[in-house]
Motif scaffolding. Structure first.
Motif, mmCIF file in Angstrom:
data_model
loop_
_atom_site.group_PDB
_atom_site.id
_atom_site.type_symbol
_atom_site.label_atom_id
_atom_site.label_comp_id
_atom_site.label_asym_id
_atom_site.label_seq_id
_atom_site.Cartn_x
_atom_site.Cartn_y
_atom_site.Cartn_z
ATOM 1 N N MET A 1 0.860 -1.282 0.066
ATOM 2 C CA MET A 1 0.038 0.119 0.007
ATOM 3 C C MET A 1 0.918 1.322 0.097
ATOM 4 O O MET A 1 0.581 1.997 -0.774
ATOM 5 N N PHE A 2 2.056 1.290 0.713
ATOM 6 C CA PHE A 2 2.743 2.282 0.768
ATOM 7 C C PHE A 2 3.298 2.765 -0.638
ATOM 8 O O PHE A 2 3.370 4.041 -0.879
ATOM 9 N N TRP A 3 3.926 1.779 -1.335
ATOM 10 C CA TRP A 3 4.347 2.153 -2.638
ATOM 11 C C TRP A 3 3.388 2.775 -3.432
ATOM 12 O O TRP A 3 3.666 3.643 -4.646
ATOM 13 N N HIS A 4 2.092 2.020 -3.438
ATOM 14 C CA HIS A 4 0.996 2.601 -4.276
ATOM 15 C C HIS A 4 0.697 4.128 -3.782
ATOM 16 O O HIS A 4 0.492 4.863 -4.918
ATOM 17 N N ARG A 9 1.267 9.796 -5.571
ATOM 18 C CA ARG A 9 1.558 11.090 -5.275
ATOM 19 C C ARG A 9 2.688 11.486 -5.981
ATOM 20 O O ARG A 9 2.707 12.903 -6.144
ATOM 21 N N LEU A 10 3.653 10.633 -6.350
ATOM 22 C CA LEU A 10 4.597 11.303 -7.399
ATOM 23 C C LEU A 10 3.959 11.765 -8.854
ATOM 24 O O LEU A 10 4.378 12.788 -9.129
ATOM 25 N N LYS A 11 3.033 11.043 -9.100
ATOM 26 C CA LYS A 11 2.370 11.389 -10.496
ATOM 27 C C LYS A 11 1.880 12.710 -10.250
ATOM 28 O O LYS A 11 1.614 13.512 -11.246
ATOM 29 N N ILE A 12 0.772 13.092 -9.055
ATOM 30 C CA ILE A 12 0.362 14.220 -8.825
ATOM 31 C C ILE A 12 1.440 15.571 -8.897
ATOM 32 O O ILE A 12 1.090 16.353 -9.356
ATOM 33 N N VAL A 217 1.368 6.648 7.614
ATOM 34 C CA VAL A 217 1.651 5.977 6.240
ATOM 35 C C VAL A 217 1.478 6.871 4.936
ATOM 36 O O VAL A 217 2.574 7.317 4.343
ATOM 37 N N VAL A 218 0.146 7.656 5.111
ATOM 38 C CA VAL A 218 -0.007 8.569 3.933
ATOM 39 C C VAL A 218 0.929 9.685 3.919
ATOM 40 O O VAL A 218 1.312 10.217 2.893
ATOM 41 N N SER A 219 0.990 10.335 5.167
ATOM 42 C CA SER A 219 2.026 11.354 5.245
ATOM 43 C C SER A 219 3.645 11.224 4.935
ATOM 44 O O SER A 219 4.044 11.939 4.285
ATOM 45 N N ALA A 221 4.576 8.633 2.729
ATOM 46 C CA ALA A 221 4.597 8.366 1.542
ATOM 47 C C ALA A 221 4.510 9.795 0.578
ATOM 48 O O ALA A 221 5.287 10.139 -0.211
ATOM 49 N N ASN A 222 3.777 10.802 1.087
ATOM 50 C CA ASN A 222 3.791 12.255 0.445
ATOM 51 C C ASN A 222 5.082 12.934 0.686
ATOM 52 O O ASN A 222 5.565 13.481 -0.128
ATOM 53 N N LEU A 223 5.625 12.770 1.854
ATOM 54 C CA LEU A 223 6.942 13.330 2.208
ATOM 55 C C LEU A 223 8.031 12.596 1.169
ATOM 56 O O LEU A 223 8.838 13.383 0.798
ATOM 57 N N LEU A 224 7.955 11.423 1.051
ATOM 58 C CA LEU A 224 9.077 10.734 0.352
ATOM 59 C C LEU A 224 8.996 10.906 -1.061
ATOM 60 O O LEU A 224 9.834 11.268 -1.691
ATOM 61 N N ALA A 225 7.618 11.052 -1.671
ATOM 62 C CA ALA A 225 7.428 11.402 -3.105
ATOM 63 C C ALA A 225 8.152 12.850 -3.175
ATOM 64 O O ALA A 225 8.594 13.046 -4.295
ATOM 65 N N SER A 226 7.817 13.637 -2.316
ATOM 66 C CA SER A 226 7.842 15.144 -2.556
ATOM 67 C C SER A 226 9.564 15.151 -2.532
ATOM 68 O O SER A 226 10.247 15.858 -3.170
ATOM 69 N N PHE A 227 10.224 14.481 -1.507
ATOM 70 C CA PHE A 227 11.592 14.513 -1.296
ATOM 71 C C PHE A 227 12.480 13.857 -2.549
ATOM 72 O O PHE A 227 13.176 14.652 -3.169
ATOM 73 N N VAL A 228 11.771 12.855 -3.093
ATOM 74 C CA VAL A 228 12.570 12.197 -4.608
ATOM 75 C C VAL A 228 12.468 13.421 -5.310
ATOM 76 O O VAL A 228 13.526 13.752 -6.108
ATOM 77 N N LEU A 229 11.154 13.998 -5.757
ATOM 78 C CA LEU A 229 11.064 14.842 -6.830
ATOM 79 C C LEU A 229 11.931 16.088 -6.814
ATOM 80 O O LEU A 229 12.661 16.670 -7.440
ATOM 81 N N PHE A 230 11.858 16.731 -5.497
ATOM 82 C CA PHE A 230 12.433 18.181 -5.127
ATOM 83 C C PHE A 230 14.077 17.642 -5.135
ATOM 84 O O PHE A 230 14.703 18.638 -5.520
ATOM 85 N N TYR A 231 14.463 16.575 -4.595
ATOM 86 C CA TYR A 231 16.039 16.628 -4.701
ATOM 87 C C TYR A 231 16.372 16.384 -6.146
ATOM 88 O O TYR A 231 17.399 17.139 -6.281
#
Length: 375
Positions: A1-4, A9-12, A217-219, A221-231
């Motif tokens: 579920m986490f990676w989903h 979130r990354l797509k958004i 878990v939602v929070s 996942a959002n943080l990790l997606a933001s970090f990957v893209l922003f980094y």
């Protein structure tokens, strides 16, 4: 579920073009303006022979001998004149000298009214001289032969020769500060996450609060997606600055990547904390507050031609510099480029990492306590 959750979130985030523009494209365009404004800045600040004064009633020949050893290809860097206290103050005020040393018994003080590269050299010279003086005193008290001490001092000339390999670049300083501001602007991504997670801020927040998924878990996942893209986005800005604008960041690329990673995580956590702490005001108001704070920190970090203010803070209010997130990031780039020892960088990185941990734990605390009367 986490990676989903992470994937969607990354797509958004990727489709949020206004956000990508302000946190990636805008700094690149601003860097282009910096290139146009600062293209001749380093040539304009080349060291020329400058006049300085010495205020003393005692023999300062040893000090002057070491001072005269500071030379450029054109000759001695400074011309020294002996002045009274009143004469030195008057000439400094009238810009006839760039600074003066005052000897008072065992104490030596430097007086300047500006903070350009020449004054920085004077300050660094005094610091090195006092350190050498203390070492000589300790060695003499320990019974070391004065000839051996002299041989050690002569050996220091090798250090002077090696230090010339990396020249001072004032334009680099401004790009380091700009990159620090760019990274801290990642707070907008953190604010966006909280806005989409809070039921009183958005429809997405209502759906998340009504869903059976674990909110942490939602929070995360959002943080990790933001970090990957922003980094990755920050690395693009770094690449443009280095390969296109020809900004030299030195050779410590591993530490540079780590600094950007911690700085990015710090900015995201900072933005998330702003969103959690001020959950009852609108998203636009949060953006305004965050942008104001970022610009204020950039100003104090010297980005707007205010390097003299940054220097004054470092000398008189060092703690203010340590709690300035833009200054911590930009100073990290500065230390990796100019300093031979990485010890100051480690200390600086610990402060930045410490703030990141505090922001993250504070977010966990706030998000665990969130509740709504009705949805």
């Amino acid at each position: 579920m986490f990676w989903h959750l992470f994937y969607y979130r990354l797509k958004i985030l990727i489709t949020n073009l206004p956000l990508i523009f302000w946190t990636m494209v805008f700094p690149i365009l601003l860097g282009l303006l910096f290139m146009a404004a600062f293209s001749n800045l380093d040539q304009a600040n080349l060291l020329n022979q400058s006049a300085i004064g010495i205020v003393s009633e005692e023999d300062t020949s040893e000090f002057e001998t070491m001072l005269n050893s500071l030379q450029t290809d054109e000759g001695e860097l400074f011309t020294v004149s002996h002045l009274s206290k009143q004469e030195a103050t008057t000439q400094l005020t009238n810009d006839k000298i760039i600074g003066y040393y005052e000897f008072d018994k065992a104490d030596i003080q430097l007086f300047i009214n500006q903070n350009h590269i020449e004054q920085t050299v004077l300050s660094e010279f005094l610091s090195q001289y006092l350190q050498i003086q203390d070492k000589v005193t300790v060695l003499l008290n320990a019974g070391v032969n004065p000839e051996e001490i002299h041989a050690q001092l002569v050996a220091n000339e090798d250090f002077i020769t090696e230090s010339k390999e990396r020249s001072f670049s004032q334009s680099n300083f401004y790009f380091f500060a700009l990159l620090g501001m760019t990274i801290l602007n990642g707070f907008i991504w953190g604010l966006g996450n909280t806005n989409d997670q809070q039921a009183n801020q958005s429809a997405n927040g209502i759906r998340i609060c009504l869903s059976p998924r674990n909110k942490f878990v939602v929070s995360f996942a959002n943080l990790l997606a933001s970090f990957v893209l922003f980094y990755l986005q920050s690395l693009v800005v770094l690449g443009v600055f280095h390969f296109i604008y020809r900004v030299d960041f030195g050779n410590n690329w591993g530490w540079i990547f780590l600094l950007i990673a911690i700085g990015s995580l710090n900015a995201l956590s900072f933005g998330t904390l702003m969103g959690n702490f001020s959950s009852k005001i609108s998203f636009d108001q949060k953006i305004t507050i965050g942008t104001t704070l970022t610009m204020a920190m950039s100003f104090l970090a010297g980005m707007m031609g205010t390097e003299s203010i940054k220097y004054w803070i470092s000398q008189n209010l060092p703690l203010l510099g340590k709690i300035n997130l833009v200054n911590l990031i930009s100073e990290g780039f500065y230390q990796l480029y100019y300093y031979q020892s990485l010890q100051p960088f480690y200390h600086n990185l610990l402060w930045l990492a410490g703030f990141t941990v505090v922001f993250f734990l504070s977010n966990v605390y706030f998000e665990r306590r969130v509740s709504y009367d009705h949805l």
